[in-house]
Structures are given as structure tokens and as C-alpha cells.
Design a protein around this motif. Structure first.
Motif, PDB file in Angstrom:
ATOM      1  N   LEU A   1      42.902  21.514 -95.739  1.00 55.13           N
ATOM      2  CA  LEU A   1      44.245  20.940 -95.696  1.00 55.13           C
ATOM      3  C   LEU A   1      44.911  21.173 -94.342  1.00 55.13           C
ATOM      4  CD1 LEU A   1      45.493  21.848 -99.272  1.00 55.13           C
ATOM      5  CD2 LEU A   1      45.147  19.549 -98.361  1.00 55.13           C
ATOM      6  N   ASN A   2      44.729  22.351 -93.771  1.00 52.30           N
ATOM      7  CA  ASN A   2      45.290  22.601 -92.437  1.00 52.30           C
ATOM      8  C   ASN A   2      44.707  21.634 -91.405  1.00 52.30           C
ATOM      9  OD1 ASN A   2      47.239  24.689 -92.642  1.00 52.30           O
ATOM     10  ND2 ASN A   2      45.618  26.198 -92.945  1.00 52.30           N
ATOM     11  N   GLU A   3      43.410  21.392 -91.497  1.00 51.93           N
ATOM     12  CA  GLU A   3      42.765  20.445 -90.573  1.00 51.93           C
ATOM     13  C   GLU A   3      43.311  19.038 -90.777  1.00 51.93           C
ATOM     14  OE1 GLU A   3      38.657  20.831 -91.454  1.00 51.93           O
ATOM     15  OE2 GLU A   3      38.472  22.861 -90.610  1.00 51.93           O
ATOM     16  N   GLN A   4      43.439  18.609 -92.028  1.00 51.35           N
ATOM     17  CA  GLN A   4      43.914  17.260 -92.323  1.00 51.35           C
ATOM     18  C   GLN A   4      45.368  17.077 -91.877  1.00 51.35           C
ATOM     19  OE1 GLN A   4      43.147  17.035 -96.538  1.00 51.35           O
ATOM     20  NE2 GLN A   4      41.061  16.243 -96.246  1.00 51.35           N
ATOM     21  N   LEU A   5      46.199  18.074 -92.133  1.00 55.19           N
ATOM     22  CA  LEU A   5      47.599  17.972 -91.741  1.00 55.19           C
ATOM     23  C   LEU A   5      47.749  17.946 -90.226  1.00 55.19           C
ATOM     24  CD1 LEU A   5      49.119  20.401 -94.389  1.00 55.19           C
ATOM     25  CD2 LEU A   5      49.651  17.968 -94.154  1.00 55.19           C
ATOM     26  N   TYR A   6      46.956  18.727 -89.530  1.00 54.19           N
ATOM     27  CA  TYR A   6      47.007  18.719 -88.063  1.00 54.19           C
ATOM     28  C   TYR A   6      46.610  17.351 -87.525  1.00 54.19           C
ATOM     29  CZ  TYR A   6      45.944  19.866 -83.200  1.00 54.19           C
ATOM     30  OH  TYR A   6      45.897  19.888 -81.821  1.00 54.19           O
ATOM     31  N   ALA A   7      45.568  16.767 -88.139  1.00 52.21           N
ATOM     32  CA  ALA A   7      45.126  15.440 -87.703  1.00 52.21           C
ATOM     33  C   ALA A   7      46.210  14.393 -87.956  1.00 52.21           C
ATOM     34  CB  ALA A   7      43.839  15.055 -88.437  1.00 52.21           C
ATOM     35  N   MET A   8      46.910  14.498 -89.060  1.00 52.34           N
ATOM     36  CA  MET A   8      47.967  13.546 -89.366  1.00 52.34           C
ATOM     37  C   MET A   8      49.144  13.701 -88.405  1.00 52.34           C
ATOM     38  SD  MET A   8      47.969  13.470 -93.559  1.00 52.34           S
ATOM     39  CE  MET A   8      48.910  11.939 -93.668  1.00 52.34           C
ATOM     40  N   ILE A   9      49.456  14.935 -88.024  1.00 51.84           N
ATOM     41  CA  ILE A   9      50.513  15.147 -87.036  1.00 51.84           C
ATOM     42  C   ILE A   9      50.138  14.493 -85.714  1.00 51.84           C
ATOM     43  CG2 ILE A   9      51.701  16.893 -85.651  1.00 51.84           C
ATOM     44  CD1 ILE A   9      51.447  18.782 -88.066  1.00 51.84           C
ATOM     45  N   GLN A  10      48.876  14.679 -85.303  1.00 52.41           N
ATOM     46  CA  GLN A  10      48.386  14.088 -84.056  1.00 52.41           C
ATOM     47  C   GLN A  10      48.433  12.560 -84.099  1.00 52.41           C
ATOM     48  OE1 GLN A  10      48.625  17.004 -82.268  1.00 52.41           O
ATOM     49  NE2 GLN A  10      46.891  16.253 -81.104  1.00 52.41           N
ATOM     50  N   ASP A  11      48.234  12.008 -85.303  1.00 54.62           N
ATOM     51  CA  ASP A  11      48.208  10.547 -85.458  1.00 54.62           C
ATOM     52  C   ASP A  11      49.592   9.966 -85.750  1.00 54.62           C
ATOM     53  OD1 ASP A  11      45.499  10.610 -85.070  1.00 54.62           O
ATOM     54  OD2 ASP A  11      44.985  10.551 -87.207  1.00 54.62           O
ATOM     55  N   GLY A  12      50.624  10.798 -85.708  1.00 52.05           N
ATOM     56  CA  GLY A  12      51.974  10.316 -85.950  1.00 52.05           C
ATOM     57  C   GLY A  12      52.272  10.016 -87.405  1.00 52.05           C
TER      58      GLY A  12
END
Length: 209
Positions: free
Chosen positions: A44-55
Motif C-alpha cells: 500500500l505504501n508503494e501504491q500510494l507513493y506511485a499515485m502521488i507521483q502520478d497526481g
């Protein structure tokens, strides 16, 4: 979030073989469940970080993952506190009334025995997943709390001193659902009093994975 994604948690190992009244088979299953919380927290931490990076922060999908993160994180952390306050080597020693923990329990509950009866009663209630003795670091007061899932019932800023898992997966291979009090008795017989004392005084913390 970036640091968490790049440096994931690792499942911690606990040498608890030979506990009184809690079988090694139960522990094997329980350690596997704990490992799932560690894995899901990292994912989940990885997925949330990726979503932040993708706006995509603040989207409905992001909100749902954030909600789930509280469940998985607390599932991981509470299990580390739980496994960390048991021992197969001389557990269940009486809490000395003259120790820091004994004095704090006496000041908060009147006596160690009254605290133990209250802790046991909370752990025996239906719908309870965890029973936790918490320290209010600002007042020094100790109080027992019940937690329904993993994230509901935790007190913000309070420090866990004694953590007991009372979900059925913690004892179902050893006791019937109606025999939860027997499991609680077994847990207390394996309690590492020195660890609980250390958590109170600050010399022992969460065994982080």
C-alpha cells in the motif's frame, strides 16, 4: 512516503516455541498472518507513493487505499507489540508491587489484581479484537482499552505496555471460541513482565520489523 516505499518493513522473527497453553502450530499460523500485514503495508505504501507521483492523490481510489493502510499498518504494529511481550523463558512472573509497573498499576487501578481482572474482562468481551494496557505519557496513568478491528479504539499518543490479541485466530487451534478465558489465562502465563516494565520506563520499545 518515499522513504517507506524505498525502504520497506521486514517481517520480524520471534522465538516463542514452547509457550504455555499456546501451541507452536498456532504460532506458525499467527506468524503467517502477521507476515501478510507486513506485506500489505509495504504494498500500500508503494501504491500510494506511485499515485502521488502520478497526481492521483485525493482521488476516490487514493482515499480507499489510505483507509486500508490504517488497517494493515495497525495489524502489523499490534502484532509486533503482541509477540514482543510474550516469552517461553520464565513468562508469567508476578508483577512486583514495588516495581515501576506495579506502582503505576496500583496508582491507576488501586491494585495489580484489580487491573488484571479488568484486563481479563475486556479481553473476554464479544466483538473485541485486542485488549491493550496503555500509558498516557503526559500523566503517567495506565488504562485498559479494547480495540475492535486494528485501528478502532487505539488512543492517539498513548504507548502500548501490554498487548493481547484476542481474535479467534490467536487461539482457535488450542481452545474453543467459548474458551477464550482459558487462552487469556495462557497469555498472562507467558507474559514477559520485564518487557512490559521496560516499555513503561522507556528502555524497551516496539520490536520493529
Amino acid at each position: 512516503m518515499a522513504l517507506l516505499a524505498q525502504n520497506p518493513y521486514k517481517q520480524k522473527t520471534f522465538d516463542l516455541s514452547g509457550l504455555n497453553g499456546i501451541s507452536d502450530q498456532t504460532l506458525e499460523v499467527h506468524f503467517g498472518l502477521y507476515g501478510g500485514y507486513v506485506k500489505n503495508t509495504n504494498t500500500l505504501n508503494e501504491q500510494l507513493y506511485a499515485m502521488i507521483q502520478d497526481g492521483k492523490a485525493g482521488t476516490p481510489a487514493y482515499a480507499e487505499l489510505t483507509r486500508r493502510l490504517g488497517f494493515e499498518y495497525n495489524g502489523m504494529v499490534l502484532h509486533e507489540w503482541y509477540f514482543g511481550n510474550m516469552t517461553s523463558k520464565g513468562g508469567g512472573a508476578d508483577i512486583s508491587s514495588s516495581s515501576a509497573l506495579g506502582r503505576a498499576l496500583g496508582e491507576s487501578y488501586g491494585s495489580i489484581d484489580v487491573w488484571k481482572k479488568d484486563f481479563t474482562a475486556i479481553g473476554s468481551m464479544r466483538g473485541v479484537g485486542w485488549a491493550v494496557l496503555y500509558l498516557d505519557p503526559d500523566t503517567g496513568r495506565l488504562s485498559n482499552h479494547w480495540i475492535t478491528l486494528h485501528e478502532d479504539g487505539n488512543v492517539a499518543g498513548f504507548k502500548p505496555i501490554i498487548v493481547m490479541d484476542v481474535w479467534e485466530h490467536a487461539f482457535l487451534l488450542d481452545y474453543k471460541p467459548a474458551e477464550r478465558p482459558k487462552y487469556i489465562e495462557a497469555f498472562l502465563s507467558n507474559l514477559d513482565v520485564s518487557v512490559a516494565e521496560g516499555r513503561l520506563t522507556g528502555s524497551v520499545g516496539r520490536p520493529v520489523g
